[in-house]
Write a protein that holds these residues in place. Structure first.
Motif, PDB file in Angstrom:
ATOM      1  N   LEU A  54       0.860  -1.183   0.000  1.00 18.57           N
ATOM      2  CA  LEU A  54       0.000   0.000   0.000  1.00 18.57           C
ATOM      3  C   LEU A  54       0.892   1.226   0.000  1.00 18.57           C
ATOM      4  O   LEU A  54       1.981   1.203   0.581  1.00 18.57           O
ATOM      5  CB  LEU A  54      -0.875   0.025   1.257  1.00 18.57           C
ATOM      6  N   GLY A  55       0.419   2.296  -0.579  1.00 19.80           N
ATOM      7  CA  GLY A  55       1.137   3.552  -0.470  1.00 19.80           C
ATOM      8  C   GLY A  55       1.050   4.064   0.956  1.00 19.80           C
ATOM      9  O   GLY A  55       0.070   3.780   1.653  1.00 19.80           O
ATOM     10  N   PRO A  56       2.047   4.821   1.417  1.00 18.79           N
ATOM     11  CA  PRO A  56       1.988   5.343   2.779  1.00 18.79           C
ATOM     12  C   PRO A  56       0.722   6.158   3.052  1.00 18.79           C
ATOM     13  O   PRO A  56       0.125   6.047   4.125  1.00 18.79           O
ATOM     14  CB  PRO A  56       3.239   6.218   2.884  1.00 18.79           C
ATOM     15  N   THR A  57       0.298   6.945   2.081  1.00 22.38           N
ATOM     16  CA  THR A  57      -0.915   7.753   2.255  1.00 22.38           C
ATOM     17  C   THR A  57      -2.144   6.858   2.351  1.00 22.38           C
ATOM     18  O   THR A  57      -3.012   7.065   3.212  1.00 22.38           O
ATOM     19  CB  THR A  57      -1.067   8.753   1.093  1.00 22.38           C
ATOM     20  N   GLU A  58      -2.216   5.834   1.487  1.00 23.33           N
ATOM     21  CA  GLU A  58      -3.357   4.917   1.531  1.00 23.33           C
ATOM     22  C   GLU A  58      -3.392   4.166   2.864  1.00 23.33           C
ATOM     23  O   GLU A  58      -4.454   3.998   3.457  1.00 23.33           O
ATOM     24  CB  GLU A  58      -3.276   3.916   0.381  1.00 23.33           C
ATOM     25  N   SER A  69       1.795  11.293  10.290  1.00 33.18           N
ATOM     26  CA  SER A  69       1.763  10.168  11.224  1.00 33.18           C
ATOM     27  C   SER A  69       2.004   8.858  10.500  1.00 33.18           C
ATOM     28  O   SER A  69       2.656   7.948  11.031  1.00 33.18           O
ATOM     29  CB  SER A  69       0.429  10.114  11.959  1.00 33.18           C
ATOM     30  N   ALA A  70       1.474   8.750   9.280  1.00 31.10           N
ATOM     31  CA  ALA A  70       1.690   7.535   8.484  1.00 31.10           C
ATOM     32  C   ALA A  70       3.167   7.374   8.146  1.00 31.10           C
ATOM     33  O   ALA A  70       3.706   6.264   8.191  1.00 31.10           O
ATOM     34  CB  ALA A  70       0.846   7.571   7.222  1.00 31.10           C
ATOM     35  N   THR A  71       3.834   8.477   7.837  1.00 32.30           N
ATOM     36  CA  THR A  71       5.264   8.420   7.544  1.00 32.30           C
ATOM     37  C   THR A  71       6.044   7.950   8.763  1.00 32.30           C
ATOM     38  O   THR A  71       6.925   7.085   8.665  1.00 32.30           O
ATOM     39  CB  THR A  71       5.778   9.803   7.084  1.00 32.30           C
TER      40      THR A  71
END
Length: 150
Positions: A54-58, A69-71
């Protein structure tokens, strides 16, 4: 007849509610067993369910957290050896986060006692019961996903 049907429906609804609560408790237990926070355990669940990553944003959207926060989450998962960033398969400007082999092994090891008990419960069903139960659970899953998407 209507009251009996309502009672059966209520019993099923209560059983599903109990299953959902137990699922949350199991996720917390998994996080404890892995030595990670609940958000990390939920992120691992998403990554392990999406072999292509998954992409970090997704991933952040699925967890209900902001991009920054996802990063930080992905950095934490990488540092623990649970995830890695790889180039997106069709867009080299983007990154995809995938679970590592180590994560698969560690999570499977931690979940084996639970999975064995679930398989034992399923083995007690007749083939017909298993087919009906699986169809019902897929319908409930679809209803929950539709609700989440609304």
């Amino acid at each position: 007849m209507g009251g009996r049907r309502r009672q059966r429906s209520s019993e099923v609804a209560l059983a599903i509610r109990g299953l959902l609560q137990a699922s949350g408790e199991a996720t917390h237990s998994l996080a404890d067993r892995l030595g990670v926070g609940i958000t990390d355990a939920l992120a691992l669940d998403h990554l392990l369910s999406h072999r292509d990553g998954l992409g970090p944003t997704e991933l952040g959207h699925r967890l209900g957290i902001r991009s920054a926060s996802a990063t930080t989450l992905v950095d934490r998962l990488e540092a623990a050896g649970h995830a890695e960033r790889v180039p997106h398969p069709s867009d080299r400007r983007r990154q995809t986060v995938v679970a590592t082999g180590h994560a698969y092994e560690e999570v499977l090891g931690a979940l084996t006692p639970l999975l064995e008990r679930v398989e034992a419960a399923a083995a007690r069903l007749t083939p017909e019961q298993a087919e009906v139960t699986a169809g019902f659970l897929r319908d409930v899953t679809a209803a929950m996903r539709d609700y989440a998407a609304e």
